[in-house]
Design a protein around this motif. Structure first.
Motif, PDB file in Angstrom:
ATOM      1  N   ILE A   1       0.842  -1.206   0.000  1.00 13.08           N
ATOM      2  CA  ILE A   1       0.000   0.000   0.000  1.00 13.08           C
ATOM      3  C   ILE A   1       0.874   1.252   0.000  1.00 13.08           C
ATOM      4  O   ILE A   1       0.611   2.212  -0.731  1.00 13.08           O
ATOM      5  CB  ILE A   1      -0.955  -0.017   1.208  1.00 13.08           C
ATOM      6  CG1 ILE A   1      -2.013  -1.110   1.017  1.00 13.08           C
ATOM      7  CG2 ILE A   1      -1.625   1.344   1.393  1.00 13.08           C
ATOM      8  CD1 ILE A   1      -2.860  -1.385   2.245  1.00 13.08           C
ATOM      9  N   LEU A   2       1.936   1.250   0.797  1.00 16.87           N
ATOM     10  CA  LEU A   2       2.841   2.402   0.845  1.00 16.87           C
ATOM     11  C   LEU A   2       3.586   2.595  -0.475  1.00 16.87           C
ATOM     12  O   LEU A   2       3.979   3.713  -0.816  1.00 16.87           O
ATOM     13  CB  LEU A   2       3.853   2.239   1.981  1.00 16.87           C
ATOM     14  CG  LEU A   2       3.303   2.227   3.408  1.00 16.87           C
ATOM     15  CD1 LEU A   2       4.445   2.059   4.409  1.00 16.87           C
ATOM     16  CD2 LEU A   2       2.520   3.501   3.715  1.00 16.87           C
ATOM     17  N   LEU A   3       3.783   1.510  -1.214  1.00 16.35           N
ATOM     18  CA  LEU A   3       4.558   1.576  -2.452  1.00 16.35           C
ATOM     19  C   LEU A   3       3.778   2.148  -3.626  1.00 16.35           C
ATOM     20  O   LEU A   3       4.373   2.467  -4.659  1.00 16.35           O
ATOM     21  CB  LEU A   3       5.052   0.176  -2.834  1.00 16.35           C
ATOM     22  CG  LEU A   3       6.266  -0.338  -2.067  1.00 16.35           C
ATOM     23  CD1 LEU A   3       6.431  -1.831  -2.283  1.00 16.35           C
ATOM     24  CD2 LEU A   3       7.524   0.402  -2.506  1.00 16.35           C
ATOM     25  N   GLN A   4       2.478   2.272  -3.496  1.00 16.37           N
ATOM     26  CA  GLN A   4       1.684   2.755  -4.613  1.00 16.37           C
ATOM     27  C   GLN A   4       2.053   4.199  -4.951  1.00 16.37           C
ATOM     28  O   GLN A   4       1.899   5.096  -4.128  1.00 16.37           O
ATOM     29  CB  GLN A   4       0.193   2.649  -4.284  1.00 16.37           C
ATOM     30  CG  GLN A   4      -0.283   1.224  -4.063  1.00 16.37           C
ATOM     31  CD  GLN A   4      -0.027   0.338  -5.266  1.00 16.37           C
ATOM     32  OE1 GLN A   4      -0.650   0.498  -6.304  1.00 16.37           O
ATOM     33  NE2 GLN A   4       0.891  -0.595  -5.132  1.00 16.37           N
ATOM     34  N   ARG A   5       2.609   4.395  -6.150  1.00 18.99           N
ATOM     35  CA  ARG A   5       2.996   5.726  -6.647  1.00 18.99           C
ATOM     36  C   ARG A   5       4.019   6.404  -5.736  1.00 18.99           C
ATOM     37  O   ARG A   5       3.966   7.607  -5.501  1.00 18.99           O
ATOM     38  CB  ARG A   5       1.760   6.615  -6.806  1.00 18.99           C
ATOM     39  CG  ARG A   5       0.740   6.057  -7.777  1.00 18.99           C
ATOM     40  CD  ARG A   5      -0.466   6.941  -7.887  1.00 18.99           C
ATOM     41  NE  ARG A   5      -1.471   6.354  -8.760  1.00 18.99           N
ATOM     42  CZ  ARG A   5      -2.662   6.892  -8.996  1.00 18.99           C
ATOM     43  NH1 ARG A   5      -2.998   8.017  -8.413  1.00 18.99           N
ATOM     44  NH2 ARG A   5      -3.516   6.301  -9.806  1.00 18.99           N
ATOM     45  N   THR A   6       4.930   5.612  -5.204  1.00 12.39           N
ATOM     46  CA  THR A   6       5.923   6.133  -4.263  1.00 12.39           C
ATOM     47  C   THR A   6       7.299   5.585  -4.618  1.00 12.39           C
ATOM     48  O   THR A   6       7.427   4.431  -5.021  1.00 12.39           O
ATOM     49  CB  THR A   6       5.569   5.700  -2.818  1.00 12.39           C
ATOM     50  OG1 THR A   6       4.231   6.075  -2.525  1.00 12.39           O
ATOM     51  CG2 THR A   6       6.500   6.342  -1.814  1.00 12.39           C
TER      52      THR A   6
ATOM     53  N   ASP B   1      12.901   3.774  -2.302  1.00 14.39           N
ATOM     54  CA  ASP B   1      13.842   4.074  -1.231  1.00 14.39           C
ATOM     55  C   ASP B   1      13.165   4.877  -0.124  1.00 14.39           C
ATOM     56  O   ASP B   1      13.403   4.651   1.070  1.00 14.39           O
ATOM     57  CB  ASP B   1      15.066   4.814  -1.773  1.00 14.39           C
ATOM     58  CG  ASP B   1      14.707   6.032  -2.615  1.00 14.39           C
ATOM     59  OD1 ASP B   1      13.515   6.221  -2.920  1.00 14.39           O
ATOM     60  OD2 ASP B   1      15.627   6.791  -2.972  1.00 14.39           O
ATOM     61  N   LYS B   2      12.294   5.804  -0.513  1.00 16.63           N
ATOM     62  CA  LYS B   2      11.556   6.582   0.482  1.00 16.63           C
ATOM     63  C   LYS B   2      10.528   5.709   1.191  1.00 16.63           C
ATOM     64  O   LYS B   2      10.352   5.798   2.418  1.00 16.63           O
ATOM     65  CB  LYS B   2      10.854   7.761  -0.202  1.00 16.63           C
ATOM     66  CG  LYS B   2      10.297   8.791   0.768  1.00 16.63           C
ATOM     67  CD  LYS B   2      11.409   9.480   1.533  1.00 16.63           C
ATOM     68  CE  LYS B   2      10.873  10.550   2.458  1.00 16.63           C
ATOM     69  NZ  LYS B   2      11.941  11.180   3.259  1.00 16.63           N
ATOM     70  N   ALA B   3       9.855   4.846   0.432  1.00 17.92           N
ATOM     71  CA  ALA B   3       8.872   3.945   1.034  1.00 17.92           C
ATOM     72  C   ALA B   3       9.532   3.011   2.040  1.00 17.92           C
ATOM     73  O   ALA B   3       8.955   2.698   3.090  1.00 17.92           O
ATOM     74  CB  ALA B   3       8.169   3.133  -0.049  1.00 17.92           C
ATOM     75  N   ALA B   4      10.760   2.568   1.753  1.00 11.81           N
ATOM     76  CA  ALA B   4      11.471   1.669   2.669  1.00 11.81           C
ATOM     77  C   ALA B   4      11.735   2.353   4.007  1.00 11.81           C
ATOM     78  O   ALA B   4      11.582   1.744   5.077  1.00 11.81           O
ATOM     79  CB  ALA B   4      12.787   1.213   2.038  1.00 11.81           C
ATOM     80  N   GLU B   5      12.111   3.615   3.948  1.00 15.68           N
ATOM     81  CA  GLU B   5      12.373   4.374   5.175  1.00 15.68           C
ATOM     82  C   GLU B   5      11.106   4.520   6.017  1.00 15.68           C
ATOM     83  O   GLU B   5      11.121   4.303   7.236  1.00 15.68           O
ATOM     84  CB  GLU B   5      12.917   5.753   4.792  1.00 15.68           C
ATOM     85  CG  GLU B   5      13.186   6.677   5.958  1.00 15.68           C
ATOM     86  CD  GLU B   5      13.606   8.059   5.503  1.00 15.68           C
ATOM     87  OE1 GLU B   5      13.398   9.015   6.273  1.00 15.68           O
ATOM     88  OE2 GLU B   5      14.131   8.188   4.378  1.00 15.68           O
TER      89      GLU B   5
ATOM     90  N   ARG C   1       3.070  10.921   6.178  1.00 20.56           N
ATOM     91  CA  ARG C   1       3.051  12.238   5.523  1.00 20.56           C
ATOM     92  C   ARG C   1       4.211  12.445   4.545  1.00 20.56           C
ATOM     93  O   ARG C   1       4.006  13.019   3.461  1.00 20.56           O
ATOM     94  CB  ARG C   1       3.028  13.349   6.570  1.00 20.56           C
ATOM     95  CG  ARG C   1       2.995  14.754   5.955  1.00 20.56           C
ATOM     96  CD  ARG C   1       2.759  15.843   6.973  1.00 20.56           C
ATOM     97  NE  ARG C   1       1.372  15.848   7.422  1.00 20.56           N
ATOM     98  CZ  ARG C   1       0.986  15.616   8.667  1.00 20.56           C
ATOM     99  NH1 ARG C   1       1.891  15.343   9.599  1.00 20.56           N
ATOM    100  NH2 ARG C   1      -0.289  15.648   8.999  1.00 20.56           N
ATOM    101  N   PRO C   2       5.452  12.029   4.862  1.00 15.52           N
ATOM    102  CA  PRO C   2       6.553  12.256   3.906  1.00 15.52           C
ATOM    103  C   PRO C   2       6.331  11.610   2.540  1.00 15.52           C
ATOM    104  O   PRO C   2       6.961  12.003   1.560  1.00 15.52           O
ATOM    105  CB  PRO C   2       7.762  11.631   4.618  1.00 15.52           C
ATOM    106  CG  PRO C   2       7.423  11.709   6.066  1.00 15.52           C
ATOM    107  CD  PRO C   2       5.949  11.468   6.135  1.00 15.52           C
TER     108      PRO C   2
ATOM    109  N   TRP D   1      11.628  -0.047 -12.940  1.00 13.98           N
ATOM    110  CA  TRP D   1      12.074   1.092 -12.133  1.00 13.98           C
ATOM    111  C   TRP D   1      13.464   1.578 -12.537  1.00 13.98           C
ATOM    112  O   TRP D   1      13.727   2.776 -12.585  1.00 13.98           O
ATOM    113  CB  TRP D   1      12.097   0.701 -10.659  1.00 13.98           C
ATOM    114  CG  TRP D   1      10.797   0.886  -9.959  1.00 13.98           C
ATOM    115  CD1 TRP D   1       9.761  -0.012  -9.898  1.00 13.98           C
ATOM    116  CD2 TRP D   1      10.371   2.025  -9.209  1.00 13.98           C
ATOM    117  NE1 TRP D   1       8.726   0.502  -9.160  1.00 13.98           N
ATOM    118  CE2 TRP D   1       9.073   1.750  -8.717  1.00 13.98           C
ATOM    119  CE3 TRP D   1      10.965   3.241  -8.893  1.00 13.98           C
ATOM    120  CZ2 TRP D   1       8.356   2.656  -7.942  1.00 13.98           C
ATOM    121  CZ3 TRP D   1      10.250   4.148  -8.111  1.00 13.98           C
ATOM    122  CH2 TRP D   1       8.965   3.851  -7.652  1.00 13.98           C
ATOM    123  N   GLU D   2      14.355   0.629 -12.809  1.00 15.41           N
ATOM    124  CA  GLU D   2      15.763   0.986 -12.954  1.00 15.41           C
ATOM    125  C   GLU D   2      16.234   1.143 -14.396  1.00 15.41           C
ATOM    126  O   GLU D   2      17.116   1.958 -14.671  1.00 15.41           O
ATOM    127  CB  GLU D   2      16.630  -0.085 -12.275  1.00 15.41           C
ATOM    128  CG  GLU D   2      16.355  -0.224 -10.789  1.00 15.41           C
ATOM    129  CD  GLU D   2      17.019  -1.448 -10.192  1.00 15.41           C
ATOM    130  OE1 GLU D   2      17.990  -1.952 -10.797  1.00 15.41           O
ATOM    131  OE2 GLU D   2      16.562  -1.913  -9.141  1.00 15.41           O
TER     132      GLU D   2
END
Length: 217
Positions: free
Chosen positions: A42-47, A50-54, A82-83, A192-193
């Motif tokens: 869920i956090l990975l959607q459109r994110t 590396d930021k989602a992992a944090e 929020r970030p 992604w890469e």
């Protein structure tokens, strides 16, 4: 459809991924707890990953299980996510936790689509990571990779819903659960890469000798 689904890309794709997977060894990819895998997807959607992992690490430290998330206030959840710009998902995450507690068998049985805020792609991705048999669901990134590889067009409004993409993604998928997981993650990482929406890095692509679009250019 058989003539379209050239599966020769699978072997070089897996070789590339297995040689260099350590930098992509995100914690949720090793996870065995369905709740945590769903949260990650869920956090990975459109994110950015590396930021989602944090944020994922902070999230599971604060809410390690559905019970702790269900007890949390929406403001507590919102402050953590929020970030990522996902503040609007705070109510859905809390609702997800409450529904898991109300219907734990849905989580145990891998029927993730029945949970609030969990769509077909998130549910399928979670099952793949957990080693639960499932039909793979493409997202727009995987659709882009296959569209370029086969040099075929996509549904302009919803690329991931293009029928031939779903067909080829699953026709070429290994049957062994671990290899199937690697295949799915390798396509995600390639999108992604390497096979990026703009300025794809075709010279680094493990599929460059087979890619029909590249050969046509």
């Amino acid at each position: 459809m058989k003539e379209v689904c050239d599966c020769r890309f699978v072997e070089p794709l897996l070789l590339w991924w297995r040689k260099s997977k350590r930098p992509r060894d995100y914690p949720w990819r090793r996870e065995t707890d369905p709740y945590r895998v769903l949260v990650a997807e869920i956090l990975l959607q459109r994110t950015r990953r590396d930021k989602a992992a944090e944020i994922y690490e902070k999230f599971v430290n604060a809410f390690p299980d559905p019970q702790s998330l269900a007890r949390a206030s929406e403001d507590e959840v919102r402050n953590i996510i929020r970030p990522l710009g996902l503040e609007k998902r705070a109510p859905y995450l809390a609702k997800l936790a409450r529904e898991i507690l109300r219907r734990p068998h849905v989580l145990r049985e891998g029927r993730f689509e029945e949970l609030p805020g969990v769509g077909p792609y998130v549910a399928s991705a979670a099952r793949v990571i957990l080693g639960i048999p499932t039909r793979l669901k493409p997202d727009s990134s995987i659709a882009r990779v296959l569209s370029r590889f086969y040099d075929r067009s996509l549904n302009t409004r919803r690329p991931a819903d293009t029928p031939w993409v779903d067909e080829c993604l699953n026709r070429c998928a290994p049957q062994n659960p671990e290899s199937r997981k690697e295949y799915f993650l390798a396509l995600v990482d390639l999108a992604w890469e390497i096979c990026r929406p703009r300025k794809p890095r075709c010279n680094l692509c493990p599929l460059k000798n087979l890619c029909r679009q590249l050969r046509q250019s």
